[in-house]
Design an enzyme around this catalytic site. Structure first.
Site, PDB file in Angstrom:
ATOM      1  N   ASP A 198       0.839  -1.212   0.000  1.00 39.84           N
ATOM      2  CA  ASP A 198       0.000   0.000   0.000  1.00 39.84           C
ATOM      3  C   ASP A 198       0.868   1.255   0.000  1.00 39.84           C
ATOM      4  O   ASP A 198       1.717   1.431   0.873  1.00 39.84           O
ATOM      5  CB  ASP A 198      -0.879  -0.073   1.268  1.00 39.84           C
ATOM      6  N   HIS A 371      -3.552   4.466   6.640  1.00 37.65           N
ATOM      7  CA  HIS A 371      -2.454   4.027   5.783  1.00 37.65           C
ATOM      8  C   HIS A 371      -1.086   4.248   6.428  1.00 37.65           C
ATOM      9  O   HIS A 371      -0.835   5.290   7.030  1.00 37.65           O
ATOM     10  CB  HIS A 371      -2.522   4.757   4.446  1.00 37.65           C
TER      11      HIS A 371
END
Length: 560
Positions: A198, A371
């Site tokens: 990610d 994130h």
């Protein structure tokens, strides 16, 4: 003799060079595994478009070779495209795998599409193992801002692949267990051939905020708020929703949940035990007036300034039961999605005009992204120590920043691919490279019930109409003489106000008559398509010379 493919193909149909629309294919000798099917929101210059979904044309004719679909988590950028793509990949017996919460959200949404095939979704959890043809998949828990988020450890005939899913390392998460570093290290010891990681936070320094910090700051607002608290966040941020419910209970506040998607997600999460609340905490909007204002929390959608969401309806006095007043506190507990800055600013201004206090993430830490940031991403690369590296999920600059982190961590540049959507990446034990051939990956736009029927031409027309309006010219022609009967009718929408542009209209009518008479003056058969093109082109030039605008010109010629 036909050569057997010895490379694994990795194809991302979305999620590269953009945030959202995540969908990945793993193709081994024609056997295909799909990971995620997400959508993204339209850009500001896409009038009328609801969502953008991946282009699944690569799978046309290969439907029977699709072994299954695995989902990492329940955010719409990973599951939102299912109703729009399911018929393109469907075959009887197609299997789907998702965690309990992700499964619940998918099935709840499928209820809105009763004509689509019924999905057979098997439930998987941390530690579940599934074999699909040449792929053996082990699911493992990852911290994010929604529970039940799973990374994927995939054993393939050429080596092990690890897909991180969206993730962060949170030592004190809310409604979840901390990152299981022992499990991650055990995967690293099994030799990772390719790490897909990610990249959304790759440009952000240091470490992402812990949800515990957010809770502390939210509590400060609850402690001192004199009146109602209206908290807006994403309907899928289950952990944040739980924090707000828990704080409301601690400070003896009733909670009113408003917004279709928010209500649906809270309902699913309560059934599955991801949202816990005391009896009597929740009330309906019409019951708000029965309690003192200092005892009310409204939990709603709309922190991105969406026109149809609850917070915008409250701010514009369109909600039947809730009106903003002095003493209220509005919490915008989400960061601004790139492209929404202007609408969020307008929303804040509208709320502040009511004399209300607004708290947002730039004032204090009341939102943490889900994130990993630079330090966490480096830690993940260090733990996995992969031979090859492919950054995923993010704008191109984020992918590049992530690739630079990988080089810092000792991965050779030749072993890193910064890819674009649709590129076919070939992976073997010894090398990784991009094929010349690509898979279609252009935008497929969803407008109402139409999927993909709005293409570049339609979008360009909409942009043109939005920018300069349209100008319709209706001319009635005498069939025998070829002359214009009467004066051409003109309809203008979004271009000029007819009553205030009489001179321009008079000159335009004269010009139209001239063009038609010139085209029909020689007698004989008339090419009316040519006449319409002449009107469109010459009137277009004429109007531009007078107004510096280019409306869409629609000539209508009627023979009588």
């Amino acid at each position: 003799m036909k050569k057997i493919q010895q490379n694994l193909k990795v194809i991302l149909l979305g999620g590269l060079g953009e945030v959202g629309r995540n969908m990945m294919l793993l193709d081994w000798q024609g056997k295909i595994l799909i990971c995620d099917m997400g959508f993204r929101m339209p850009e500001e210059d896409m009038p009328g478009i609801d969502y953008i979904v991946p282009n699944a044309s690569y799978l046309k004719g290969k439907e029977k070779n699709i072994l299954g679909v695995v989902f990492t988590h329940g955010h719409y950028d990973h599951i939102g495209a299912i109703p729009y793509l399911i018929e393109k990949i469907w075959h009887p017996g197609l299997e789907f795998f998702a965690s309990p919460l992700t499964r619940g959200i998918i099935l709840r949404r499928q209820d809105d599409f009763p004509n689509l095939p019924k999905l057979n979704i098997a439930e998987v959890k941390d530690g579940s193992k599934v074999r699909l043809g040449p792929f053996k998949i082990e699911f493992f828990r990852q911290n994010h801002n929604i529970p039940d988020n799973l990374g994927l450890f995939i054993e393939t005939p050429i080596g092990n692949i690890l897909h991180t899913s969206d993730f962060k390392f949170d030592p004190a998460p809310v409604n979840d267990k901390p990152t299981n570093f022992q499990k991650l290290q055990s995967f690293g010891k099994r030799r990772i051939l390719l790490l897909l990681s990610d990249s959304t936070g790759a440009e952000e320094t240091n470490h992402s905020l812990s949800e515990k910090t957010i809770e502390k700051n939210l509590e400060e607002i609850f402690q001192y708020a004199p009146g109602r608290i209206i908290a807006a966040t994403f309907a899928s941020l289950i952990n944040r929703i739980q924090q707000i419910i828990s704080l409301s209970e601690k400070y003896d506040r009733k909670v009113c949940v408003e917004g279709y998607s928010m209500k649906a997600n809270v309902e699913i999460s309560k059934i599955l035990g991801y949202i816990k609340s005391k009896k009597g905490t929740f009330i309906k909007a019409k019951e708000i007036g029965n309690y003192p204002e200092s005892k009310i929390t409204v939990l709603c959608t709309g922190a991105q300034g969406e026109g149809s969401a609850i917070l915008m309806r409250i701010a514009s006095k369109e909600h039947p039961y809730i009106r903003l007043k002095k003493g209220d506190s509005v919490i915008l507990s989400s960061s601004v999605i790139p492209g929404n800055e202007r609408t969020v600013q307008m929303l804040k201004d509208d709320i502040l005009r009511h004399g209300v206090r607004v708290f947002h993430y730039k004032m204090m830490d009341i939102h943490a992204g889900g994130h990993a940031q630079k330090e966490e991403l480096k830690e993940m690369i260090k733990i996995m120590s992969p031979r090859f590296f492919l950054p995923i999920h993010g704008q191109y600059s984020m992918l590049v920043a992530h690739s630079e982190l990988a080089q810092e961590m000792g991965i050779p540049e030749k072993n890193i691919i910064v890819a674009e959507n649709g590129q076919i990446i070939n992976l073997s034990q010894k090398k990784i490279f991009v094929e010349k051939k690509t898979a279609p990956s252009n935008y497929v736009m969803v407008d109402g019930l139409g999927i993909g029927d709005v293409g570049e031409v339609v979008l360009r027309d909409r942009q043109m109409l939005a920018r300069d309006g349209m100008f319709v010219i209706v001319a009635v022609i005498d069939k025998t003489t070829g002359k214009v009967k009467g004066s051409p009718d003109i309809i203008s929408r979004g271009f000029v106000y007819l009553r205030e542009s009489k001179e321009l209209l008079r000159d335009t009518r004269r010009k139209v008559i001239e063009i038609i008479h010139h085209a029909t003056g020689s007698g004989g058969a008339v090419n009316w398509s040519y006449v319409k093109d002449e009107i469109r082109n010459k009137i277009g030039q004429f109007l531009f010379s007078k107004t510096q605008r280019r409306p869409m010109i629609l000539p209508v010629v009627i023979e009588v």
